[in-house]
Design an enzyme around this catalytic site. Structure first.
Site, short mmCIF file in Angstrom:
data_model
loop_
_atom_site.label_atom_id
_atom_site.label_comp_id
_atom_site.label_asym_id
_atom_site.label_seq_id
_atom_site.Cartn_x
_atom_site.Cartn_y
_atom_site.Cartn_z
CG HIS A 1 25.82 -15.31 -95.08
ND1 HIS A 1 26.04 -15.05 -93.74
CD2 HIS A 1 27.00 -15.75 -95.56
CE1 HIS A 1 27.29 -15.34 -93.44
NE2 HIS A 1 27.90 -15.75 -94.53
N GLY A 2 22.03 -13.35 -97.05
CA GLY A 2 21.08 -13.29 -98.15
C GLY A 2 19.66 -13.02 -97.69
#
Length: 492
Positions: free
Chosen positions: A330-331
């Site tokens: 996700h990041g």
């Protein structure tokens, strides 16, 4: 070009009109490739080459795997695919994160290390299309399908514009055959697609974008100079509830528009959200939230690690690894990794409880759709509370601000402090909308929870359907905010 713009509406109907004037499948697929690359080039034409390279690598790798009788050669080509896809993803998405983390670690040990970060622009959708192309090669390697020799069909499968930027992440075993088969226009499917697109517009432009205004006030991204560190515990709770519905309506709206758009062209995309906030356990939540990614990690990370085979300890380790990797997907931030670890821990507990219930011969509580409403509601609220705890880390800009915010949530609520500032926020125009939009959304979804989407009203009388469409369309026109927020998952 984003879904909620007039530009996209005009683009969609132009491609739609041209598509159905073509008589042959190959011509239709060529048009989809041209339209998809044009759609992607609208953000940055330079990254079209990156997507093309990723596609060709996996096309060649899959063909080489399929043709070779030697296991070593097949394995080598599989690793070429994995290394190239993860290498591109790692460079563009994680280079600076790992470089900064390494520098910070060295400095903490007393070694002076210069900064080695680069100004790297993250290509839109790279996390999605690299996973989709890589899963194709893996499915060929594991014998789930044969490699296709039709380059045009394969290219159309990879770059199909409705789901190119933010999914659903489709499997080649289910989606690629749709590009190799003839397609005929289905009026009922196209009509339902338009309904689902309309519902996606409503969720994004009316609910998600209005929740974004409130979330920005709490998490310090509205330009007022206020930061999450200054928000009281009750204010953090209020803002996080708003974010929970912002990210749900934002992301599921993208999926609805993508799925509905695909139906206009005769394709079926997998369902990506199944009313997740009605879940009665964390385990059930992750069976209903971002289903295409959850099942991807299940099939290509969790099961290869051993899945649920073995001891409870091995099960817990496999789940934790899977969710931490999901958080990193996700990041490139410790906040996302922490979020993944929290969700992993929660699902370990949820899975252990389900196992104990099964060993005792009891049906899992989260599967109960009947019986007293009170216990079901309490399970839903408890599940939502745990999810919101994770959302604080997901949304917070730094680990320090996230941990401080969680600390204030518990201390302020226990000492009954910080409610004045929260009350002021509730009374604001942005805060008041949460008491209108969220109950409205939940009521609509609860009534329609057994259908794929709430505007699946094909059995209603004609006058009732068109009355509903008119109300939704005028609601969007009159109530959409002047400033529309970008789709959240574009940054992933």
């Amino acid at each position: 070009m984003t879904f909620t713009t007039l530009t996209f509406i005009l683009f969609l109907w132009l491609v739609f009109a041209l598509y159905w004037t073509l008589r042959y499948r190959t011509a239709q697929n060529i048009l989809l490739i041209v339209a998809s690359y044009s759609f992607y080039a609208w953000w940055d034409y330079r990254f079209c080459a990156l997507m093309l390279i990723s596609s060709l690598i996996d096309y060649i790798a899959a063909l080489s795997i399929d043709r070779s009788p030697k296991r070593g050669v097949r394995r080598a080509w599989m690793w070429v695919s994995v290394a190239m896809n993860l290498g591109m993803l790692g460079f563009f998405k994680y280079f600076n994160f790992f470089a900064e983390s390494f520098t910070a670690m060295m400095r903490s040990l007393g070694w002076e290390v210069g900064d080695v970060t680069l100004k790297i622009v993250l290509p839109v959708g790279i996390s999605f299309y690299t996973f989709q192309t890589m899963s194709y090669t893996l499915d060929v390697y594991f014998g789930k399908m044969r490699a296709t020799r039709r380059l045009i069909d394969y290219m159309a499968y990879v770059c199909f514009f409705p789901q190119l930027v933010a999914g659903p992440i489709e499997r080649a075993t289910q989606f690629l055959p749709q590009f190799t088969a003839p397609r005929t226009f289905d009026d009922a499917e196209a009509t339902d697609g338009c309904r689902q697109i309309l519902w996606g517009f409503f969720k994004k432009m009316i609910i998600a974008d209005r929740m974004a205004i409130l979330v920005a006030k709490v998490y310090g991204s509205d330009g007022t100079g206020v930061t999450l560190d200054q928000a009281s515990g009750p204010t953090v709770i209020f803002g996080t509830i708003a974010f929970a519905f912002q990210i749900y309506c934002d992301f599921s709206a993208y999926s609805d528009i993508a799925i509905g758009t695909a139906k206009l062209f005769g394709f079926r995309l997998m369902r990506n959200f199944a009313y997740p906030y009605f879940s009665q356990s964390i385990r059930q939540f992750w069976q209903r939230w971002h289903i295409s990614l959850s099942t991807w990690f299940r099939d290509y990370v969790y099961i290869p690690l051993g899945g649920n085979r073995g001891s409870s300890r091995r099960l817990a380790i496999n789940l934790m690894i899977t969710f931490i990797v999901s958080g990193l997907w996700h990041g490139a931030s410790w906040t996302f990794i922490t979020w993944g670890a929290l969700m992993g821990l929660a699902i370990v507990v949820s899975t252990w409880r389900a196992r104990r219930a099964a060993a005792a011969g009891l049906a899992p509580a989260d599967r109960s759709d009947t019986g007293p409403a009170g216990p079901r509601l309490m399970r839903m609220l408890c599940t939502f509370a745990v999810i919101c705890l994770g959302w604080i880390f997901f949304r917070a800009p730094t680990m320090a601000s996230a941990t401080a915010a969680v600390g204030r949530v518990f201390t302020d609520v226990c000492t009954l402090q910080g409610f004045d500032s929260c009350w002021e926020l509730m009374r604001s125009n942005a805060g008041a909308m949460i008491f209108v939009l969220i109950p409205l959304l939940l009521a609509i979804e609860w009534v329609q929870r057994h259908r794929d989407h709430p505007l699946d009203v094909g059995t209603w009388p004609r006058w009732a359907r068109w009355t509903l469409y008119t109300v939704v369309i005028w609601g969007i026109i009159l109530w959409m905010p002047k400033v529309r927020a970008p789709f959240i998952y574009f940054q992933f």
